[in-house]
Write a protein that holds these residues in place. Structure first.
Motif, PDB file in Angstrom:
ATOM      1  N   UNK A 155       0.831  -1.207   0.000  1.00 49.51           N
ATOM      2  CA  UNK A 155       0.000   0.000   0.000  1.00 49.51           C
ATOM      3  C   UNK A 155       0.863   1.254   0.000  1.00 49.51           C
ATOM      4  N   UNK A 156       1.925   1.215   0.819  1.00 51.99           N
ATOM      5  CA  UNK A 156       2.814   2.376   0.894  1.00 51.99           C
ATOM      6  C   UNK A 156       3.477   2.621  -0.462  1.00 51.99           C
ATOM      7  N   UNK A 157       3.871   1.527  -1.122  1.00 51.58           N
ATOM      8  CA  UNK A 157       4.511   1.630  -2.438  1.00 51.58           C
ATOM      9  C   UNK A 157       3.541   2.225  -3.456  1.00 51.58           C
ATOM     10  N   UNK A 158       2.303   1.687  -3.470  1.00 48.72           N
ATOM     11  CA  UNK A 158       1.308   2.178  -4.426  1.00 48.72           C
ATOM     12  C   UNK A 158       1.066   3.675  -4.248  1.00 48.72           C
ATOM     13  N   UNK A 210       3.804   5.689  -5.932  1.00 49.42           N
ATOM     14  CA  UNK A 210       4.149   5.447  -7.341  1.00 49.42           C
ATOM     15  C   UNK A 210       4.043   6.771  -8.103  1.00 49.42           C
ATOM     16  N   UNK A 211       5.052   7.120  -8.872  1.00 50.74           N
ATOM     17  CA  UNK A 211       5.023   8.417  -9.547  1.00 50.74           C
ATOM     18  C   UNK A 211       4.109   8.430 -10.776  1.00 50.74           C
ATOM     19  N   UNK A 212       3.511   7.301 -11.125  1.00 49.43           N
ATOM     20  CA  UNK A 212       2.616   7.255 -12.295  1.00 49.43           C
ATOM     21  C   UNK A 212       1.408   6.396 -11.972  1.00 49.43           C
ATOM     22  N   UNK A 213       0.379   6.506 -12.817  1.00 53.99           N
ATOM     23  CA  UNK A 213      -0.788   5.640 -12.650  1.00 53.99           C
ATOM     24  C   UNK A 213      -0.512   4.337 -13.379  1.00 53.99           C
ATOM     25  N   UNK A 214      -0.929   3.224 -12.817  1.00 54.00           N
ATOM     26  CA  UNK A 214      -0.755   1.938 -13.495  1.00 54.00           C
ATOM     27  C   UNK A 214      -1.577   1.933 -14.777  1.00 54.00           C
ATOM     28  N   UNK A 215      -1.062   1.272 -15.813  1.00 54.73           N
ATOM     29  CA  UNK A 215      -1.860   1.122 -17.034  1.00 54.73           C
ATOM     30  C   UNK A 215      -3.011   0.155 -16.736  1.00 54.73           C
ATOM     31  N   UNK A 230       5.100  -5.535  -7.280  1.00 54.21           N
ATOM     32  CA  UNK A 230       3.889  -5.422  -6.459  1.00 54.21           C
ATOM     33  C   UNK A 230       3.486  -6.802  -5.928  1.00 54.21           C
ATOM     34  N   UNK A 231       3.642  -7.849  -6.781  1.00 57.64           N
ATOM     35  CA  UNK A 231       3.341  -9.207  -6.305  1.00 57.64           C
ATOM     36  C   UNK A 231       4.279  -9.593  -5.170  1.00 57.64           C
ATOM     37  N   UNK A 232       5.557  -9.248  -5.337  1.00 58.80           N
ATOM     38  CA  UNK A 232       6.542  -9.608  -4.312  1.00 58.80           C
ATOM     39  C   UNK A 232       6.225  -8.898  -2.996  1.00 58.80           C
ATOM     40  N   UNK A 233       5.787  -7.648  -3.100  1.00 59.42           N
ATOM     41  CA  UNK A 233       5.493  -6.904  -1.872  1.00 59.42           C
ATOM     42  C   UNK A 233       4.288  -7.492  -1.135  1.00 59.42           C
ATOM     43  N   UNK A 251      15.934   0.896  -6.327  1.00 55.43           N
ATOM     44  CA  UNK A 251      15.592   2.268  -6.711  1.00 55.43           C
ATOM     45  C   UNK A 251      14.107   2.517  -6.583  1.00 55.43           C
ATOM     46  N   UNK A 252      13.304   1.566  -7.109  1.00 55.77           N
ATOM     47  CA  UNK A 252      11.856   1.751  -7.071  1.00 55.77           C
ATOM     48  C   UNK A 252      11.338   1.788  -5.650  1.00 55.77           C
ATOM     49  N   UNK A 253      11.963   0.984  -4.777  1.00 59.88           N
ATOM     50  CA  UNK A 253      11.458   0.903  -3.404  1.00 59.88           C
ATOM     51  C   UNK A 253      11.889   2.091  -2.548  1.00 59.88           C
TER      52      UNK A 253
END
Ligand code: ADP
Ligand code: MG
Length: 717
Positions: free
Chosen positions: A255-258, A261-266, A304-307, A335-337
């Motif tokens: 949830x924190x990652x989402x 996120x600097x962009x919206x998921x496609x 996201x699955x891993x998280x 980097x992403x995290x």
């Protein structure tokens, strides 16, 4: 009366049975009836000789044009020369010391002739052919077949020509009684398919083209069903193992990652993300294939699955094909995290996890630390090569394995990783591939996995404009191409020039094609000629590693304007400032390779340009391939066109010969609907009755239709 399981010897006699077994591996009545005609000749229509290929064992319907007997001088004996024709072209046939044949080989007669096609001094030949003439005397035996309008021509082998097979089939059909149709009656009704018996009669001795088509449709269903039942059983046995459920945790790292996120998921990322989230929250292992081109956003989906798994207190492993790629993955995941991946470090977020890289080439101390983090569970995410799961690496609690599959990963390897869960459970498995494959291929080659495809690229990608430069027809366009390269460089951008060859190979004068253009020739020519004044570097795979590095660095820093290279740039080179690519002799590359190559330009904010230079002429298949690449940047669409333009045999191996193969009628290109429907029906049946105890007919049919070796092959190839 005989049924499909009966002994072939009793019906066709021992000699024919033996020949069938030896030449074509046909052992049972069922094998024989599943040996379908390769094509059909129409009575009175001769075979087009122009369509024959050198080296093939061919059967042609032709007319005898002339026969000539001579004594051989060098050796004692006679040579009987015969010329047969389809009315347009001729085939030469020779018989040694068989002068007696002259009596029956009468010019004007039609017949079937079988043998290996060879050429001697540019004349097509069938040496020592076997034949069956359509004349009144011999007709008695073959009458039924030769009176029919549609004559089946079987895949044949030396010593077992098509008419011998036809006769055996006829003997079997005369006494055949199929006591029970293996296919459920509701299914036949639902799809309007004929019974097995009528389909078998229809394909071997069609009363007309309609009857033949309906027979073929039914028998395609048999093939699709057999293959899909095997996969459905395999999927069933995989998912019936226990796994630990990892449902979504409210307020966790995911949830924190989402949130940040600097962009919206496609839309694709969202849908597939939900599918995966559902899979992960059940008590059975996920087995999913995620397809999507480079840049389509697979890594985000996988992370996201891993998280979600890490949030459940378990670990995730990510496997890459090489150590370099593993290191790259670890870096980009970290980097992403951001601080969510810095557990135990200064500045790490409160509920953070840790990404640990574990590879074989690490120093002993580093490796020991990584192993400790893995076994203690401190590492939520462990990244490494395949060795990670084959090694003696212990996980505290492995919940998910993500495989980034550059090359195809075999079933055994997938199985090996399934046994890596703690206690009796299997981890969830997500396989990712960047090579788009058509749906039918996915359903057969990766039949044991559920598949998802990311078809929409994230917004904001620069488009790539692709054009074919046909130098044979429009030589001036090549000058224009170099001018475009100068323009791009003039704007401060950079360009790739790709050549098929390095140019340091020993000269070979094989073949009539000129050798493909080479880096070592093209680079100096451009530097002296059309690109004079630009800074040009050359790159290829046989350069010493240090030189290679230096050139790549120079290009990445912008010290070089133009990089002339082989396909080494296909992987790993990422220079957003490169906006143009010229591919020389583009016809020497395959569709998917061209598509991968052009992915190197248009990585930045400026639209990319890709020019496909070729000497091939309009209207050839090769040019069609280039036109396909020009017409779309959709990798899935391209993979479908590729399938269409390739000879289909290439995909499942040679199904043309007399060898027993699984898919004789089913076409991965044309029968998408049958395959998809069969997959759905097979899943339903296996869901109800996994061992097929109430569907003994189907169980038998699988054995009849599918060669177990072939299934293995389908999976591994
Ligand atoms: P793949 O693994 O399929 O090659 P990545 O997941 O590495 O693709 O994504 C490629 C780039 O696109 C990354 O820089 C990533 O951050 C970015 N990206 C991913 N999803 C989106 C999205 N929905 N919108 C914008 N950018 C995205
Ligand atoms: Mg990636």
């Amino acid at each position: 009366m005989t049924n499909l399981r009966a002994d072939l010897k009793l019906v066709v006699g021992a000699a024919t049975a033996k020949a069938l077994a030896k030449g074509l591996k046909i052992e049972t009545v069922s094998d024989l009836l599943r040996h379908y005609p390769r094509r059909y000749a129409e009575r009175g229509q001769l075979t087009d000789i122009a369509g024959l290929e050198l080296g093939e064992h061919a059967t042609v319907m032709a007319r005898i044009e002339r026969v000539n007997k001579r004594r051989m001088k060098a050796r004692s004996g006679t040579l009987l020369e015969m010329v047969i024709t389809d009315g347009k072209r001729r085939l030469q046939c020779t018989f040694f010391n068989q002068a007696w044949r002259e009596k029956e080989l009468v010019p004007g007669k039609n017949g079937l002739f079988a043998g290996k096609v060879t050429a001697f001094r540019d004349v097509l030949q069938l040496a020592n052919p076997e034949y069956e003439l359509f004349d009144a005397d011999r007709q008695a035996e073959a009458m039924d077949d030769f009176l029919a309008e549609i004559i089946p021509v079987y895949p044949a082998a030396q010593g077992i020509p098509t008419w011998v097979i036809a006769k055996a089939v006829r003997q079997v059909l005369d006494v055949l009684e199929v006591d029970e149709d293996p296919m459920p009656i509701e299914l036949l009704a639902q799809y309007g398919l004929p019974s097995l018996e009528s389909a078998l009669r229809g394909i071997h001795r069609p009363s007309g083209w309609d009857a033949l088509n309906s027979a073929r449709r039914r028998l395609k269903w048999d093939e699709a069903m057999a293959v899909q039942l095997i996969f459905a059983q395999r999927r069933h046995s995989l998912v019936s193992r226990p796994a630990k459920a990892c449902p979504h945790t409210e307020g966790g790292i995911l949830d924190a990652f989402d949130k940040r996120l600097p962009f919206a998921l496609t839309s694709g990322q969202q849908e597939i993300g939900e599918e995966i989230a559902r899979d992960l929250s059940t008590e059975h292992p996920m087995n999913r294939l995620l397809q999507g081109e480079v840049g389509s956003g697979k890594t985000v989906v996988a992370l996201r699955a891993m998280l979600q798994v890490v949030d459940s207190g378990r670990q995730a492993a990510m496997l890459a094909p090489t150590e370099v790629l593993a290191a790259q993955h670890a870096r980009s995941l970290r980097e992403m995290l951001g601080d969510l991946g810095q557990a135990g470090e200064l500045g790490g977020a409160e509920n953070a996890t840790r990404v640990t890289l574990l590879t074989g080439s690490m120093g002993a101390k580093e490796r020991k630390k990584a192993l400790l983090e893995t076994v203690s569970g401190e590492a939520g995410i462990v990244v490494g090569t395949h060795a990670l799961i084959q090694d003696t690496v212990s996980f505290a609690d492995l919940g998910l394995v993500v495989v980034d599959e550059q090359h195809r990963f075999g079933v055994e390897q997938r199985d090996a990783l399934r046994s890596r869960g703690s206690d009796e459970t299997s981890p969830h498995v997500l396989v990712m591939t960047a090579t788009p494959i058509p749906r039918t291929v996915a359903m057969t080659v990766y039949g044991d996995l559920e598949t998802s495809a990311l078809r929409v690229m994230p917004a904001g990608r620069s488009p790539i404009k692709t054009s074919v430069v046909p130098v044979a027809e429009r030589p001036a366009w090549l000058d224009r191409a170099w001018q475009r390269v100068r323009e791009e460089c003039g704007k401060g951008h950079q360009a790739y020039i790709v050549c098929p060859r390095i140019g340091d190979e020993p000269a070979s004068d094989k073949g009539d094609k000129r050798p493909a253009l080479a880096v070592l020739d093209v680079a100096p020519e451009l530097a002296e000629g059309p690109l004079k004044g630009l800074k040009i570097g050359a790159l290829h795979g046989r350069m010493p590693a240090d030189d290679k590095d230096a050139v790549m660095q120079a290009f990445a820093k912008g010290d070089l304007d133009v990089l002339v290279a082989t396909t080494v740039i296909e992987v790993g080179v990422n220079v957003p400032n490169a906006t143009a690519m010229v591919i020389m002799d583009a016809d020497r590359f395959g569709i998917s390779q061209l598509h991968q190559l052009r992915g190197r330009v248009g990585r930045g904010s400026v639209p990319g340009l890709c020019l496909l230079v070729t000497e091939t002429l309009d209207g050839t298949t090769t040019r069609e391939r280039l036109a396909a690449v020009e017409s779309t940047t959709d990798g899935f669409e391209l993979s479908r066109m590729d399938l269409e333009l390739r000879r289909e045999g290439d995909i499942l191996g040679a199904a043309q010969s007399g060898k027993k193969s699984t898919l004789k009628l089913l076409s991965l290109l044309q029968d998408e609907e049958v395959i998809a429907e069969a997959r759905a029906r097979a899943s339903e049946i296996v869901e109800k009755d996994p061992a097929l105890g109430n569907y003994l007919g189907l169980a038998h049919m699988i054995a009849d239709v599918v060669d177990e070796d072939r299934v293995e092959y389908l999976e591994k190839s």
